[in-house]
Design a protein around this motif. Structure first.
Motif, PDB file in Angstrom:
ATOM      1  N   ARG A  54      -4.494   6.193   2.096  1.00  0.00           N
ATOM      2  CA  ARG A  54      -4.129   4.833   1.710  1.00  0.00           C
ATOM      3  C   ARG A  54      -3.301   4.848   0.428  1.00  0.00           C
ATOM      4  N   ALA A  55      -3.692   5.706  -0.496  1.00  0.00           N
ATOM      5  CA  ALA A  55      -2.950   5.813  -1.756  1.00  0.00           C
ATOM      6  C   ALA A  55      -1.532   6.320  -1.505  1.00  0.00           C
ATOM      7  N   TYR A  56      -1.379   7.268  -0.585  1.00  0.00           N
ATOM      8  CA  TYR A  56      -0.040   7.769  -0.249  1.00  0.00           C
ATOM      9  C   TYR A  56       0.833   6.642   0.296  1.00  0.00           C
ATOM     10  N   LYS A  57       0.265   5.822   1.167  1.00  0.00           N
ATOM     11  CA  LYS A  57       1.032   4.699   1.716  1.00  0.00           C
ATOM     12  C   LYS A  57       1.420   3.714   0.616  1.00  0.00           C
ATOM     13  N   THR A  58       0.509   3.505  -0.324  1.00  0.00           N
ATOM     14  CA  THR A  58       0.827   2.624  -1.455  1.00  0.00           C
ATOM     15  C   THR A  58       2.003   3.166  -2.251  1.00  0.00           C
ATOM     16  N   LEU A  59       1.998   4.484  -2.462  1.00  0.00           N
ATOM     17  CA  LEU A  59       3.021   5.104  -3.296  1.00  0.00           C
ATOM     18  C   LEU A  59       4.357   5.201  -2.587  1.00  0.00           C
ATOM     19  N   TYR A  60       4.319   5.500  -1.273  1.00  0.00           N
ATOM     20  CA  TYR A  60       5.571   5.844  -0.590  1.00  0.00           C
ATOM     21  C   TYR A  60       6.002   4.879   0.523  1.00  0.00           C
ATOM     22  N   LYS A  61       5.115   4.037   1.014  1.00  0.00           N
ATOM     23  CA  LYS A  61       5.442   3.217   2.180  1.00  0.00           C
ATOM     24  C   LYS A  61       5.414   1.716   1.905  1.00  0.00           C
ATOM     25  N   SER A  62       4.967   1.311   0.739  1.00  0.00           N
ATOM     26  CA  SER A  62       4.739  -0.114   0.481  1.00  0.00           C
ATOM     27  C   SER A  62       5.980  -0.851  -0.013  1.00  0.00           C
ATOM     28  N   GLY A  63       6.981  -0.117  -0.455  1.00  0.00           N
ATOM     29  CA  GLY A  63       8.149  -0.753  -1.057  1.00  0.00           C
ATOM     30  C   GLY A  63       7.970  -1.103  -2.519  1.00  0.00           C
ATOM     31  N   HIS A  64       6.816  -0.727  -3.104  1.00  0.00           N
ATOM     32  CA  HIS A  64       6.579  -0.994  -4.517  1.00  0.00           C
ATOM     33  C   HIS A  64       7.465  -0.116  -5.394  1.00  0.00           C
ATOM     34  N   THR A  65       7.766  -0.596  -6.586  1.00  0.00           N
ATOM     35  CA  THR A  65       8.301   0.290  -7.619  1.00  0.00           C
ATOM     36  C   THR A  65       7.180   1.238  -8.039  1.00  0.00           C
ATOM     37  N   LEU A  66       7.546   2.278  -8.776  1.00  0.00           N
ATOM     38  CA  LEU A  66       6.539   3.227  -9.223  1.00  0.00           C
ATOM     39  C   LEU A  66       5.495   2.534 -10.102  1.00  0.00           C
ATOM     40  N   GLU A  67       5.928   1.629 -10.964  1.00  0.00           N
ATOM     41  CA  GLU A  67       4.996   0.920 -11.843  1.00  0.00           C
ATOM     42  C   GLU A  67       4.060   0.039 -11.035  1.00  0.00           C
ATOM     43  N   GLU A  68       4.593  -0.646 -10.036  1.00  0.00           N
ATOM     44  CA  GLU A  68       3.757  -1.493  -9.185  1.00  0.00           C
ATOM     45  C   GLU A  68       2.765  -0.672  -8.379  1.00  0.00           C
ATOM     46  N   ALA A  69       3.237   0.474  -7.843  1.00  0.00           N
ATOM     47  CA  ALA A  69       2.345   1.332  -7.068  1.00  0.00           C
ATOM     48  C   ALA A  69       1.212   1.871  -7.937  1.00  0.00           C
ATOM     49  N   ARG A  70       1.542   2.281  -9.159  1.00  0.00           N
ATOM     50  CA  ARG A  70       0.499   2.810 -10.041  1.00  0.00           C
ATOM     51  C   ARG A  70      -0.529   1.727 -10.374  1.00  0.00           C
ATOM     52  N   ALA A  71      -0.086   0.503 -10.585  1.00  0.00           N
ATOM     53  CA  ALA A  71      -1.021  -0.588 -10.872  1.00  0.00           C
ATOM     54  C   ALA A  71      -1.980  -0.800  -9.702  1.00  0.00           C
ATOM     55  N   GLU A  72      -1.461  -0.739  -8.479  1.00  0.00           N
ATOM     56  CA  GLU A  72      -2.317  -0.875  -7.303  1.00  0.00           C
ATOM     57  C   GLU A  72      -3.263   0.319  -7.166  1.00  0.00           C
ATOM     58  N   LEU A  73      -2.787   1.515  -7.486  1.00  0.00           N
ATOM     59  CA  LEU A  73      -3.632   2.704  -7.397  1.00  0.00           C
ATOM     60  C   LEU A  73      -4.751   2.672  -8.439  1.00  0.00           C
ATOM     61  N   ILE A  74      -4.490   2.095  -9.592  1.00  0.00           N
ATOM     62  CA  ILE A  74      -5.553   1.929 -10.583  1.00  0.00           C
ATOM     63  C   ILE A  74      -6.677   1.078  -9.992  1.00  0.00           C
ATOM     64  N   ARG A  75      -6.298   0.018  -9.276  1.00  0.00           N
ATOM     65  CA  ARG A  75      -7.302  -0.830  -8.635  1.00  0.00           C
ATOM     66  C   ARG A  75      -8.084  -0.038  -7.576  1.00  0.00           C
ATOM     67  N   GLN A  76      -7.379   0.750  -6.768  1.00  0.00           N
ATOM     68  CA  GLN A  76      -8.048   1.535  -5.728  1.00  0.00           C
ATOM     69  C   GLN A  76      -8.962   2.605  -6.321  1.00  0.00           C
ATOM     70  N   ALA A  77      -8.539   3.200  -7.445  1.00  0.00           N
ATOM     71  CA  ALA A  77      -9.327   4.267  -8.072  1.00  0.00           C
ATOM     72  C   ALA A  77     -10.675   3.762  -8.591  1.00  0.00           C
ATOM     73  N   ALA A  78     -10.779   2.469  -8.839  1.00  0.00           N
ATOM     74  CA  ALA A  78     -12.065   1.921  -9.270  1.00  0.00           C
ATOM     75  C   ALA A  78     -13.131   2.082  -8.188  1.00  0.00           C
ATOM     76  N   PHE A  79     -12.705   2.175  -6.926  1.00  0.00           N
ATOM     77  CA  PHE A  79     -13.629   2.327  -5.802  1.00  0.00           C
ATOM     78  C   PHE A  79     -13.637   3.745  -5.242  1.00  0.00           C
ATOM     79  N   HIS A  80     -12.599   4.512  -5.574  1.00  0.00           N
ATOM     80  CA  HIS A  80     -12.457   5.873  -5.037  1.00  0.00           C
ATOM     81  C   HIS A  80     -12.066   6.800  -6.185  1.00  0.00           C
ATOM     82  N   PRO A  81     -13.046   7.415  -6.847  1.00  0.00           N
ATOM     83  CA  PRO A  81     -12.756   8.194  -8.060  1.00  0.00           C
ATOM     84  C   PRO A  81     -11.821   9.372  -7.840  1.00  0.00           C
ATOM     85  N   GLU A  82     -11.705   9.863  -6.594  1.00  0.00           N
ATOM     86  CA  GLU A  82     -10.791  10.980  -6.350  1.00  0.00           C
ATOM     87  C   GLU A  82      -9.337  10.593  -6.589  1.00  0.00           C
ATOM     88  N   LEU A  83      -9.051   9.297  -6.699  1.00  0.00           N
ATOM     89  CA  LEU A  83      -7.677   8.853  -6.965  1.00  0.00           C
ATOM     90  C   LEU A  83      -7.333   8.861  -8.452  1.00  0.00           C
TER      91      LEU A  83
END
Length: 266
Positions: free
Chosen positions: A221-250
């Protein structure tokens, strides 16, 4: 030449040249025609093959296997190097196959080139000045790593991978044969091509290392956020921070993106 026995006695071939100031543990094995220079330290249980040259301020840990015709601790291939006293540090339980070349660091960086523990380094690998390599990595034949490169734990470099200076390679990533890395490779990502492009995650590697199915799904899911979502790098990282709160491996991916030195492969 046999690898070391468990007798605890040194086995230095009579044709080997070991400088009197070198510090070798009592059970180190040194093969025929190898040369160990002044200032070198070699830990217990390490086996050194034939025609190996170890020079400079080089410290090698315990239970390493260093095969024939390697050159470890020579001065950097850097025109700025002016004879400063810099170092090469190799940890424990590494396998370093034939014809590898590892250089000491430079004063322009940390002054030390480091290889961690439990690494599997195949033939003809070059590890340039100031590289920092973690643990449990695999460098396949002819992987060529330029200066100042950082490589995370469990990363795998396919045969003939070429890495540009200052590139960072994330933990658990993997490259295909003949890959050219000109930018940073995030953790977990599979890359190939010249220049390298992302091709999904290293799912099989994660399974082999005991990642749960849920954790692997989170990484996908994180890979799709980074590479498939159309986000800028800053936007993708912000979303990944949210995901990492539930999945510490991120967390390792979030941290990597926050410190990427050359931009990431896209």
């Amino acid at each position: 030449m046999k690898e070391p026995s468990t007798t605890g006695r040194a086995a230095i071939h009579p044709t080997a040249l070991v400088d009197p100031s070198a510090r070798l543990a009592p059970d180190v094995t040194v093969g025929a025609y190898s040369v160990i220079g002044p200032g070198v330290e070699i830990g217990a249980g390490t086996w050194i093959g034939h025609h190996v040259v170890i020079s400079g301020k080089t410290r090698i840990g315990e239970r390493n296997r260093i095969f024939h015709f390697c050159s470890l601790g020579e001065i950097p291939q850097d025109k700025k190097y002016g004879g400063e006293e810099t170092r090469l540090e190799i940890g424990d339980d590494n396998t370093i196959r034939e014809f590898c070349t590892f250089n000491v660091g430079t004063a322009q960086d940390a002054g030390v080139t480091r290889l961690g523990h439990h690494n599997w380094i195949m033939a003809y690998v070059h590890l340039a000045h100031d590289c920092q390599v973690g643990d449990y990595t695999v460098f396949a034949n002819n992987a060529q790593v330029a200066g100042h490169v950082h490589v995370g734990d469990y990363a795998i470099l396919g045969g003939f991978t070429v890495v540009h200076q200052f590139v960072h390679i994330g933990a658990h990533s993997i490259t295909g044969m003949g890959t050219v890395l000109l930018q940073d490779l995030p953790p977990y990502v599979t890359a190939s091509g010249n220049p390298a492009k992302p091709h999904g995650i290293n799912a099989e590697g994660l399974r082999r290392r005991g990642f749960s199915g849920e954790a692997i799904l989170a990484v996908k899911r994180a890979y799709k956020t980074l590479y498939k979502s159309g986000h800028t790098l800053e936007e993708a990282r912000a979303e990944l921070i949210r995901q990492a709160a539930f999945h510490p491996e991120l967390a390792v991916l979030v941290d990597f993106l926050g410190s990427a030195s050359r931009g990431i492969i896209r």
